[in-house]
Design an enzyme around this catalytic site. Structure first.
Site, PDB file in Angstrom:
ATOM      1  N   GLU A  70       3.064  16.400  -5.219  1.00  0.00           N
ATOM      2  CA  GLU A  70       3.556  15.288  -4.532  1.00  0.00           C
ATOM      3  C   GLU A  70       2.676  14.775  -3.521  1.00  0.00           C
ATOM      4  OE1 GLU A  70       6.283  15.801  -0.077  1.00  0.00           O
ATOM      5  OE2 GLU A  70       6.105  17.364  -1.713  1.00  0.00           O
TER       6      GLU A  70
ATOM      7  N   LYS B  26      15.028  20.780  -1.524  1.00  0.00           N
ATOM      8  CA  LYS B  26      13.731  21.529  -0.497  1.00  0.00           C
ATOM      9  C   LYS B  26      14.368  22.312   0.114  1.00  0.00           C
ATOM     10  CE  LYS B  26      10.087  19.004   1.612  1.00  0.00           C
ATOM     11  NZ  LYS B  26       9.474  18.173   2.342  1.00  0.00           N
TER      12      LYS B  26
ATOM     13  N   THR C  35       7.745  12.439   1.727  1.00  0.00           N
ATOM     14  CA  THR C  35       8.299  12.224   2.660  1.00  0.00           C
ATOM     15  C   THR C  35       8.633  10.618   2.872  1.00  0.00           C
ATOM     16  OG1 THR C  35       6.213  13.681   3.938  1.00  0.00           O
ATOM     17  CG2 THR C  35       7.231  11.887   4.953  1.00  0.00           C
TER      18      THR C  35
END
Length: 205
Positions: free
Chosen positions: A41, A130, A70
């Site tokens: 990521e 997450k 993000t």
């Protein structure tokens, strides 16, 4: 979408690139990929994010799944997808953003912490959740969340040390995401190639 999520779930580890990305890639990525790393990521907050993502996709997309983290807005999502991201990750849960990304057909992992957030995310049908910051509750919190939500694919993130990955998997985590903690071990003599291989293949055993 199912194929990408299946590969992430099998790998069990997502490496987060955020700080000193270019140096980390140049010095350590080949070794980690050789040891079994399969998923990366790239955080949108990373220095030279666009350049790092482009270089990774150009050189490593045949061996690694490469996603963007993000992601905080629809514009972020569209930009990441147009740049070649294979999955998206957010630090938060925005129902409208989740619905938007789902309609695009791209695997999407949203950030949650509380049971209410997890329930809402599951209702929308996100790919995985997450749990951030994971260090607050640790593996015990993951196990506790899975009691009422056994169908949830949980990805503990934030303060997860590589040495603790097995404990999170044992608690029921679908995968773990590791960032700066990986930076801290790659130079340690105790983290030999064999130990790294055991880490990156640990969930499959």
């Amino acid at each position: 979408m199912d194929d990408v999520m299946g590969q992430i779930g099998t790998a069990g580890i997502i490496l987060i690139l955020r700080n000193h990305c270019e140096e980390f890639i140049a010095e350590h990525l080949a070794r980690l990929a050789g040891a079994g790393l399969r998923v990366i990521e790239v955080s949108r907050s990373a220095e030279k994010y666009a350049d790092v993502l482009s270089a990774l996709i150009s050189k490593w997309s045949s061996r690694l799944l490469i996603g963007v983290g993000t992601v905080r807005s629809k514009t972020d999502a569209e930009d990441a997808i147009s740049s070649g991201a294979q999955f998206l990750i957010s630090p938060h849960f925005d129902p409208q953003l989740a619905k938007f990304v789902r309609e695009l057909g791209v695997p999407y992992i949203v950030g949650c912490y509380t049971p209410s957030e997890v329930a809402a995310a599951l209702d929308i049908g996100v790919s995985a959740i997450k749990i951030f910051p994971a260090f607050v509750g640790g593996p015990k919190y993951i196990k506790a969340l899975l009691a009422p939500f056994p169908e949830a694919r949980l990805v503990p993130t934030g303060g997860v040390h590589p040495a603790d990955a097995g404990e999170y998997w044992s608690a029921g985590a679908w995968a773990v995401a590791i960032g700066s903690e990986m930076n801290s071990i790659v130079g340690e003599k105790s983290w030999t190639d064999d130990r790294l291989k055991a880490l990156f293949t640990g969930k499959q055993k």
